[in-house]
Write an enzyme that holds these catalytic residues in place. Structure first.
Site, PDB file in Angstrom:
ATOM      1  CD  GLU A  47      41.013  45.633  -5.916  1.00 52.81           C
ATOM      2  OE1 GLU A  47      39.783  45.574  -5.749  1.00 52.81           O
ATOM      3  OE2 GLU A  47      41.708  46.572  -5.482  1.00 52.81           O
ATOM      4  CB  THR A 191      11.991  64.892  15.492  1.00 52.71           C
ATOM      5  OG1 THR A 191      12.097  66.147  14.832  1.00 52.71           O
ATOM      6  CG2 THR A 191      11.546  63.836  14.510  1.00 52.71           C
ATOM      7  CG  LEU A 199      14.795  57.305  14.038  1.00 55.16           C
ATOM      8  CD1 LEU A 199      15.832  57.874  15.012  1.00 55.16           C
ATOM      9  CD2 LEU A 199      14.447  58.356  12.978  1.00 55.16           C
TER      10      LEU A 199
HETATM   11  N1  LIG Z   1       8.855  66.606   7.419  1.00 56.02           N
HETATM   12  C1  LIG Z   1      10.012  66.170   7.863  1.00 56.02           C
HETATM   13  O1  LIG Z   1      10.873  65.748   7.104  1.00 56.02           O
HETATM   14  C2  LIG Z   1      10.267  66.202   9.338  1.00 56.02           C
HETATM   15  C3  LIG Z   1      11.363  65.498   9.848  1.00 56.02           C
HETATM   16  C4  LIG Z   1      11.609  65.573  11.202  1.00 56.02           C
HETATM   17  C5  LIG Z   1      10.801  66.342  12.021  1.00 56.02           C
HETATM   18  N2  LIG Z   1       9.745  66.984  11.493  1.00 56.02           N
HETATM   19  C6  LIG Z   1       8.904  67.831  12.353  1.00 56.02           C
HETATM   20  O2  LIG Z   1       9.735  68.821  12.931  1.00 56.02           O
HETATM   21  C7  LIG Z   1       9.200  69.204  14.186  1.00 56.02           C
HETATM   22  C8  LIG Z   1      10.325  69.236  15.205  1.00 56.02           C
HETATM   23  O3  LIG Z   1      11.333  70.091  14.753  1.00 56.02           O
HETATM   24  P1  LIG Z   1      12.049  71.107  15.750  1.00 56.02           P
HETATM   25  O4  LIG Z   1      12.891  71.955  14.900  1.00 56.02           O
HETATM   26  O5  LIG Z   1      10.996  71.742  16.592  1.00 56.02           O
HETATM   27  O6  LIG Z   1      12.888  70.186  16.701  1.00 56.02           O
HETATM   28  P2  LIG Z   1      14.064  69.119  16.444  1.00 56.02           P
HETATM   29  O7  LIG Z   1      15.034  69.673  15.493  1.00 56.02           O
HETATM   30  O8  LIG Z   1      13.480  67.791  16.169  1.00 56.02           O
HETATM   31  O9  LIG Z   1      14.703  69.034  17.886  1.00 56.02           O
HETATM   32  C9  LIG Z   1      15.330  70.158  18.425  1.00 56.02           C
HETATM   33  C10 LIG Z   1      15.868  69.832  19.781  1.00 56.02           C
HETATM   34  O10 LIG Z   1      16.972  68.952  19.680  1.00 56.02           O
HETATM   35  C11 LIG Z   1      17.792  69.149  20.807  1.00 56.02           C
HETATM   36  N3  LIG Z   1      19.201  69.269  20.447  1.00 56.02           N
HETATM   37  C12 LIG Z   1      20.238  68.684  21.078  1.00 56.02           C
HETATM   38  N4  LIG Z   1      21.405  69.066  20.571  1.00 56.02           N
HETATM   39  C13 LIG Z   1      21.118  69.912  19.575  1.00 56.02           C
HETATM   40  C14 LIG Z   1      21.923  70.659  18.723  1.00 56.02           C
HETATM   41  N5  LIG Z   1      23.259  70.580  18.745  1.00 56.02           N
HETATM   42  N6  LIG Z   1      21.315  71.468  17.852  1.00 56.02           N
HETATM   43  C15 LIG Z   1      19.972  71.550  17.788  1.00 56.02           C
HETATM   44  N7  LIG Z   1      19.151  70.870  18.599  1.00 56.02           N
HETATM   45  C16 LIG Z   1      19.725  70.056  19.497  1.00 56.02           C
HETATM   46  C17 LIG Z   1      17.359  70.453  21.438  1.00 56.02           C
HETATM   47  O11 LIG Z   1      16.683  70.169  22.651  1.00 56.02           O
HETATM   48  P3  LIG Z   1      17.567  70.004  23.987  1.00 56.02           P
HETATM   49  O12 LIG Z   1      18.362  71.258  24.104  1.00 56.02           O
HETATM   50  O13 LIG Z   1      16.600  69.763  25.043  1.00 56.02           O
HETATM   51  O14 LIG Z   1      18.449  68.852  23.742  1.00 56.02           O
HETATM   52  C18 LIG Z   1      16.418  71.056  20.448  1.00 56.02           C
HETATM   53  O15 LIG Z   1      15.395  71.816  21.026  1.00 56.02           O
HETATM   54  C19 LIG Z   1       8.166  68.194  14.542  1.00 56.02           C
HETATM   55  O16 LIG Z   1       6.891  68.805  14.403  1.00 56.02           O
HETATM   56  C20 LIG Z   1       8.331  67.113  13.518  1.00 56.02           C
HETATM   57  O17 LIG Z   1       7.100  66.536  13.170  1.00 56.02           O
HETATM   58  C21 LIG Z   1       9.456  66.929  10.183  1.00 56.02           C
END
Ligand SMILES: NC(=O)c1ccc[n+]([C@@H]2O[C@H](COP(=O)([O-])OP(=O)(O)OC[C@H]3O[C@@H](n4cnc5c(N)ncnc54)[C@H](OP(=O)(O)O)[C@@H]3O)[C@@H](O)[C@H]2O)c1
Length: 364
Positions: A47, A191, A199
């Site tokens: 403004e 991930t 990122l």
């Molecule tokens: N295509 C896409 O857009 C895309 C994007 C990202 C990833 N990806 C793929 O996704 C895969 C990984 O996914 P993912 O589901 O296995 O793992 P993720 O979501 O990347 O990571 C999960 C980990 O995060 C940690 N974490 C900490 N606090 C959390 C909370 N409050 N809630 C949930 N997790 C928490 C946990 O480990 P701790 O308990 O040890 O902390 C959990 O095991 C990879 O293969 C990657 O390439 C694809």
């Protein structure tokens, strides 16, 4: 007001923690005599720019502004004083500013100065334009967008964990545009370990703002050499660990320059509500959650997702163990997370699907 909303768009991704704001000064005949836009927190408000451009023509004119003018001294002086001094006859705005520092006081000051105030014009459009700011002010936490790239069968990686590149170049460019509008990008530690993402915002042009790069990592398993730590200002790389994460893992992360944020845990993992509070304190208003499936499920289960942005690629990958866009334990169909109307935009060979999460329980 449409012109003012159009001007406000120029500030998209640039104004946080402030909202986007545009303003137009119209002479009594309706002719536009001044325009302004807010382009940066700490910079001039829309403004004020519009009044400056209008000069003496502001006297007796109508000021159209996309948000209630501020009445408090912030990084810049109160806009209401300038509006009154300029001799504006009427102020038209879509909405009251939900910021507790403003919240109706701006309009009150103007009315007391005998300026006619009209509120409500294009209110829906204005609220959608600043949805991030409005959610953040209302909920006192950042607005959260869940973002993923998936195959037509809902997989975000193949059974071996490979996720590069699901979508084509135009969709990836668009994803960087999404990042440029966020104040923080959040991923899970799996991930980080599998994909080692930077990122960062990578557009064709340099981008003046740098969102925080955040890993959710309860046990402190993030490798100190993870690319996201050194990909930009290391102080803007945050590793959110649990209260009990071992010191011998935390210290090397700090030595690498990352900021380690110790969070309480909930069900054995970083408490997401607490983390969002920490980000909010750091002026984060918009968060982009970029996976993986476990992290998406956790944000959804905590009721902390406001919007979903999914790039859908014309690929089928299958695989019982290949991660899908939402992992976790899953839900019964009757308690599925419901989304509002989908916006569907073709981007190259892929499709961008966007929708807001509906918060009211079914039938409410
Ligand atoms: N295509 C896409 O857009 C895309 C994007 C990202 C990833 N990806 C793929 O996704 C895969 C990984 O996914 P993912 O589901 O296995 O793992 P993720 O979501 O990347 O990571 C999960 C980990 O995060 C940690 N974490 C900490 N606090 C959390 C909370 N409050 N809630 C949930 N997790 C928490 C946990 O480990 P701790 O308990 O040890 O902390 C959990 O095991 C990879 O293969 C990657 O390439 C694809």
């Amino acid at each position: 007001m449409r012109r003012a909303l159009e001007l406000a768009e120029r500030g998209r991704g640039l104004t946080s923690p402030n909202p986007m704001v545009g303003a137009v000064v119209a002479a009594p005949g309706g002719e536009i005599v001044g325009e302004g836009v807010h382009l940066k927190a700490g910079g001039p408000h829309a403004e004020i720019e519009a009044l400056r451009a209008a000069g003496r023509y502001a006297r007796g004119a109508t000021l159209y502004v996309t948000l209630e003018p501020c009445a408090h001294q912030g990084r810049t002086p109160p806009c209401t004083t300038r509006i009154v001094d300029a001799g504006v006859a009427r102020v038209v705005a879509p909405l009251v500013d939900p910021n507790p520092l403003v919240a109706g006081r701006g309009f009150e000051v103007l009315r007391r100065a005998a300026i006619e105030v009209t509120v409500g014009l294009l209110a829906e459009e204005a609220a959608l334009q600043n949805r991030v700011f409005f959610t953040a002010m209302r909920e006192r936490r950042p607005h959260v967008t869940l973002k993923a790239a998936m195959t037509l069968d809902g997989k975000i990686a193949d059974a071996q964990g490979a996720s590069r590149w699901i979508t084509g170049e135009p969709a990836r460019a668009r994803a960087h545009r999404c990042r440029s509008e966020a104040d923080a990008i959040v991923v899970g530690v799996t991930t980080v370990m599998r994909d080692d993402p930077e990122l960062t915002v990578r557009l064709g042009e340099p981008w003046p703002r740098e969102p925080y790069r955040v890993a959710l990592d309860t046990e402190g398993r993030t490798p100190p050499g993870a690319r996201f730590i050194a990909a930009g200002d290391p102080a803007r790389a945050l590793v959110a660990v649990g209260a009990a994460a071992p010191e011998e893992r935390v210290l090397p992360l700090q030595a690498a320059g990352a900021t380690v944020v110790r969070c309480p845990t909930r069900d054995g993992r970083v408490d997401l509500g607490f983390l969002l509070g920490e980000l909010f304190r750091r002026d984060v208003r918009g968060v982009l959650v970029e996976g993986g499936g476990e992290v998406h499920a956790a944000f959804l289960d905590a009721g902390l997702v406001d919007r979903v942005t999914v790039f859908l690629a014309p690929l089928l990958v299958g695989g019982r163990t290949a991660p899908s866009v939402v992992g976790g334990g899953g839900r019964e169909l009757k308690s599925a997370v419901r989304l509002g109307p989908l916006t569907i935009t073709p981007v190259g060979d892929d499709i961008l699907l966007e929708a807001d999460v509906i918060r009211e329980p079914r039938g409410a």
